[in-house]
Scaffold this motif. Structure first.
Motif, PDB file in Angstrom:
ATOM      1  N   TYR A   1       0.824  -1.212   0.000  1.00  0.00           N
ATOM      2  CA  TYR A   1       0.000   0.000   0.000  1.00  0.00           C
ATOM      3  C   TYR A   1       0.856   1.260   0.000  1.00  0.00           C
ATOM      4  O   TYR A   1       1.839   1.366   0.735  1.00  0.00           O
TER       5      TYR A   1
ATOM      6  N   CYS B   1     -11.440   1.579  -6.702  1.00  0.00           N
ATOM      7  CA  CYS B   1     -11.303   0.147  -6.367  1.00  0.00           C
ATOM      8  C   CYS B   1     -12.627  -0.324  -5.762  1.00  0.00           C
ATOM      9  O   CYS B   1     -13.281   0.420  -5.029  1.00  0.00           O
TER      10      CYS B   1
ATOM     11  N   TYR C   1     -13.135   0.089  -1.908  1.00  0.00           N
ATOM     12  CA  TYR C   1     -13.179   1.405  -1.259  1.00  0.00           C
ATOM     13  C   TYR C   1     -14.584   1.665  -0.730  1.00  0.00           C
ATOM     14  O   TYR C   1     -15.554   1.570  -1.476  1.00  0.00           O
TER      15      TYR C   1
ATOM     16  N   CYS D   1     -11.513   0.439   4.164  1.00  0.00           N
ATOM     17  CA  CYS D   1     -11.236  -0.620   3.190  1.00  0.00           C
ATOM     18  C   CYS D   1     -11.138  -1.903   4.006  1.00  0.00           C
ATOM     19  O   CYS D   1     -10.466  -1.913   5.042  1.00  0.00           O
TER      20      CYS D   1
ATOM     21  N   VAL E   1      -8.075   4.407   4.200  1.00  0.00           N
ATOM     22  CA  VAL E   1      -7.049   4.493   3.157  1.00  0.00           C
ATOM     23  C   VAL E   1      -7.313   5.757   2.329  1.00  0.00           C
ATOM     24  O   VAL E   1      -8.428   6.271   2.305  1.00  0.00           O
TER      25      VAL E   1
ATOM     26  N   TRP F   1      -3.110   3.126  -3.232  1.00  0.00           N
ATOM     27  CA  TRP F   1      -3.201   1.888  -4.023  1.00  0.00           C
ATOM     28  C   TRP F   1      -2.567   0.755  -3.226  1.00  0.00           C
ATOM     29  O   TRP F   1      -1.631   0.981  -2.448  1.00  0.00           O
TER      30      TRP F   1
ATOM     31  N   TYR G   1      -5.868  -4.325  -5.202  1.00  0.00           N
ATOM     32  CA  TYR G   1      -6.717  -3.477  -6.038  1.00  0.00           C
ATOM     33  C   TYR G   1      -7.599  -4.315  -6.974  1.00  0.00           C
ATOM     34  O   TYR G   1      -7.130  -5.257  -7.617  1.00  0.00           O
TER      35      TYR G   1
END
Ligand code: SF4
Length: 103
Positions: free
Chosen positions: A44, A68, A71, A82, A90, A95, A99
């Motif tokens: 991440y 994503c 999310y 997340c 996040v 990312w 993902y």
């Protein structure tokens, strides 16, 4: 005041404060840092443009948490929950290697 009205009032106050508390808890959820062990494991980053492309060849420009499927906020929310990072938020511009493009 009769008893049933009093019970109703007490119950309503309880529900309202529980709702206020959970909303508060979410807004205050800590943001995931790149030093977080789960963040390291999943690669991440707070800024998707900084993804280590040599390590994560599946990354393609334009992918970020905001688009994503995991999310939990709106695409316009700067931070949201997340499921990969329970209890944390996040960055929408972030990312990780889990993902999955939002359909
Ligand atoms: Fe971001 Fe999706 Fe990874 Fe969660 S699973 S951190 S929303 S890219």
């Amino acid at each position: 005041m009769n008893n049933s009205r009093r019970t109703f009032l007490i119950t309503s106050i309880g529900v309202a404060s529980t709702l206020a508390l959970s909303r508060q808890a979410f807004a205050d959820a800590p943001k995931v840092t790149e030093a977080d062990p789960t963040a390291k494991a999943l690669g991440y980053v707070e800024d998707a443009s900084k993804v280590d492309k040599a390590k994560y060849a599946k990354y393609a420009a334009g992918q970020d948490c905001g688009n994503c499927s995991f999310y939990q906020g709106k695409a316009t929310d700067a931070y949201a929950g997340c499921p990969m990072f329970a209890g944390k938020q996040v960055a929408s511009k972030g990312w990780c290697s889990a993902y999955n493009k939002k359909a």
